[in-house]
Design an enzyme around this catalytic site. Structure first.
Site, short mmCIF file in Angstrom:
data_model
loop_
_atom_site.label_atom_id
_atom_site.label_comp_id
_atom_site.label_asym_id
_atom_site.label_seq_id
_atom_site.Cartn_x
_atom_site.Cartn_y
_atom_site.Cartn_z
CB SER A 193 -24.35 2.40 -84.78
OG SER A 193 -23.01 1.92 -84.68
CE LYS B 105 -14.33 -2.50 -86.99
NZ LYS B 105 -15.44 -1.73 -87.53
CG ASP C 25 -15.52 1.71 -86.57
OD1 ASP C 25 -14.74 1.00 -85.92
OD2 ASP C 25 -15.84 1.47 -87.75
CB SER C 26 -20.34 5.08 -83.71
OG SER C 26 -21.06 3.98 -83.23
CB SER C 27 -18.60 2.37 -79.15
OG SER C 27 -19.79 1.77 -79.58
N GLY D 228 -21.74 0.15 -82.55
CA GLY D 228 -20.64 -0.59 -83.18
C GLY D 228 -19.32 -0.07 -82.60
CD GLU E 63 2.06 -6.79 -99.82
OE1 GLU E 63 3.22 -7.25 -99.76
OE2 GLU E 63 1.59 -6.32 -100.88
N GLY F 169 0.46 -3.07 -108.05
CA GLY F 169 -0.64 -2.39 -108.74
C GLY F 169 -0.95 -3.07 -110.06
CG HIS G 251 2.14 -9.19 -103.12
ND1 HIS G 251 1.81 -7.87 -103.19
CD2 HIS G 251 2.13 -9.65 -104.39
CE1 HIS G 251 1.58 -7.53 -104.44
NE2 HIS G 251 1.78 -8.60 -105.20
CB CYS H 171 4.25 -6.69 -106.93
SG CYS H 171 3.43 -7.59 -108.25
CE1 TYR H 172 3.59 -0.58 -112.92
CE2 TYR H 172 3.88 0.91 -111.06
CZ TYR H 172 3.79 0.69 -112.43
OH TYR H 172 3.90 1.76 -113.29
#
Ligand code: XMP
Length: 520
Positions: free
Chosen positions: A230, A376, A234-236, A232, A178, A59, A176, A86-87
């Site tokens: 739409s 996603k 996500d909505s699909s 896309g 990640e 952070g 990091h 890190c932080y």
């Protein structure tokens, strides 16, 4: 509303790092459920027995100031394994009596070489040779370890890069693990999860599907749900998921703004109607969109007009259906994380993003967001198990305001047509050359200037188009894609020869930051 029933998890306490989301993703990729929470949410934890490990993120704050974000020391007494990054490491050192110094000369940003000093469970199979390339981003460093902590690894500038106290089960790393720039960073998480926290692999996206469908049935019962589709990813996925649960009680509305890619809207409509047999209503609204956008060149104004118009049309259409109780939205986990601030301050708004947020307040509908615990990539996996075709499932992200923000300045139907044709050529060539899936997002943009060219024996005076292609993990940062020269030659030729209105093609070689992925 919770859509999963996993008991054991890892929590990540977010101190505001830009890459906290990646920690959660790495852990989920390893088959373990992880959740990001802020320090303000700590009091909501009812059962610490379900938490098998705690990660403290990085952070922007510093523990060298009088006031700094922290967690109560009692959390350390619960004997749950803790890993500070890190932080997070600096906070552990501070709370246990170590020294932390801010230094302009010893700061490390970017790549650093890490040297092993001692063996540790955390670094098992991490150092295949004695040193390792890791990614750093810090100005403060721990200069004296707290009592009881041992040094596991150092870099040239920072002696205490990995420390541990095995008696208390507390570990800290300055770099990091990640981010992909840290070689083999995943191994650190693997060791922490399975050797130190001893948590079991229980998180499988596809096995969540049945639970999600059950939960939707339980919540919605015999009521009706409306959803803005739409085409896309996500909505699909939301639409297919809810359709599996409640069938005809789901009503999907597709609003054709005229600002989509060539033929894409018709294509998705047919798929949803004919292949998946969804209850879809198509609204052709392109005329009104072009009318409202006439002479508007300011990017923020464009976004507002498009967003508000969408809400108006969606509202009007949904009123035609009686008895709707729920509005389904494709909110994802990153949207949930981004909408709350880690420490109370944080990032400034760069662009106002357009989605269907804000609808329920006006429409008095209850919100149902079955994807709000997923990333996603996980939604794409879920889509696969729901039978979503790859053309939709693996599609690049596309912004809500559509091609309007890929035309710099005024939007006209003629410019949209030019752009659609050029974009169609570009995207098809990427697919044919098997480059499409190596790229996070690619598109053609239209610049607001005309330049002189020559074709045959005639002078031309036409638009310049811009090709964009970026690689990215989450859209927050991005690098431009390094095309072979042959590809760029070919695409420039195809566009200039195939699209009347364009006589010049440029390739955008800026990364994000300092640029953004979209043009506006
Ligand atoms: P930028 O241009 O901010 O884009 O680097 C980052 C990612 O967000 C997408 N984007 C949007 N998505 N509504 C959306 O739904 C928007 O208004 C919007 N603006 C940008 C962009 O396509 C990229 O994936």
């Amino acid at each position: 509303m919770q859509f999963h029933d996993l008991k054991e998890k890892i929590i990540i306490i977010d101190f505001g790092s830009q890459v906290t989301k990646l920690i959660a993703r790495r852990i989920r990729d390893l088959g373990v459920f992880s959740e990001i929470i802020t320090i303000n949410d700590l009091h909501k934890i009812k059962n610490y027995n379900e938490i098998k490990g705690i990660i403290l993120s990085g952070g922007p704050s510093t523990v060298t100031k009088k006031i700094f974000p922290r967690i109560p020391k009692e959390i350390f007494l619960k004997k749950i394994p803790i890993l500070g990054i890190c932080y997070g490491l600096q906070l552990i050192a501070k709370l246990f009596g170590g020294y932390i110094k801010s230094s302009k000369t010893k700061r490390e940003f970017g790549r650093a070489i890490l040297f092993r000093k001692n063996q540790s469970l955390l670094t098992k199979n991490f150092f295949n040779i004695k040193n390792k390339s890791v990614w750093m981003s810090h100005q403060d460093a721990v200069t004296k370890a707290p009592k009881g902590f041992k040094t596991i690894a150092s870099t040239k500038e920072s002696k205490l890069t990995i420390i541990e106290n095995t008696n208390s089960n507390i570990y800290g790393v300055q770099f990091h693990p990640e981010v992909t720039h840290t070689e083999n960073g995943k191994q650190i998480f693997k060791n922490f999860l399975f050797s130190i926290c001893k948590i079991k692999k229980k998180w499988h996206v596809t096995s969540q599907k049945i639970k999600l469908i059950k939960e939707i049935k339980k919540i919605v019962k015999n009521d009706k749900v409306i959803c803005a589709l739409s085409g896309g990813v996500d909505s699909s996925v939301v639409a297919l998921l809810i359709n599996k649960a409640i069938r005809k009680n789901l009503i999907c509305i597709m609003v054709d703004t005229g600002l989509m890619r060539k033929d894409e809207f018709k294509y998705s409509y047919n798929i949803f109607k004919k292949k998946y047999k969804l209850n879809v209503k198509l609204i052709n609204a392109s005329k009104i969109y072009f009318k409202k956008l006439k002479n508007i060149h300011d990017p923020e104004k464009k976004r507002k007009i498009i967003g508000n118009l969408f809400i108006k049309i969606f509202e009007k259409e949904s009123r035609r259906f009686k008895g709707i109780k729920y509005l389904a939205q494709g909110t994802l986990y990153p949207d949930v994380i981004e909408s709350r601030s880690a420490t109370g301050s944080q990032s400034s708004k760069i662009k106002s993003h357009h989605n269907v947020g804000g609808l329920p307040k006006k429409m008095n509908l209850k919100l149902i967001e079955p994807l709000k615990e997923f990333f996603k990539d996980e939604v794409r996996i879920l889509g696969k198990s729901l039978g979503l075709i790859d053309n939709i499932r693996k599609k690049h992200p596309f912004p809500g305001p559509g091609l309007a923000i890929r035309i710099v300045g005024r939007v006209t139907p003629q410019k949209i047509k030019i752009l659609q044709e050029a974009d169609y050529i570009y995207i098809n060539e990427l697919i044919n050359q098997k480059l499409y899936h190596k790229i996070w997002q690619a598109y053609v943009g239209l610049l607001p200037m005309k330049t002189v060219g020559v074709m045959g024996d005639s002078r031309t005076y036409e638009y310049t188009c811009l090709l964009r292609a970026v690689v990215s993990e989450d859209g927050m940062t991005a690098d431009y894609f390094n095309f072979p020269k042959d590809f760029l030659d070919k695409i420039s030729n195809k566009i200039v020869n195939g699209v009347p209105g364009i006589n010049r093609v440029v390739y955008d070689i800026t990364s994000k930051p300092p640029s953004t992925i979209e043009l506006e």
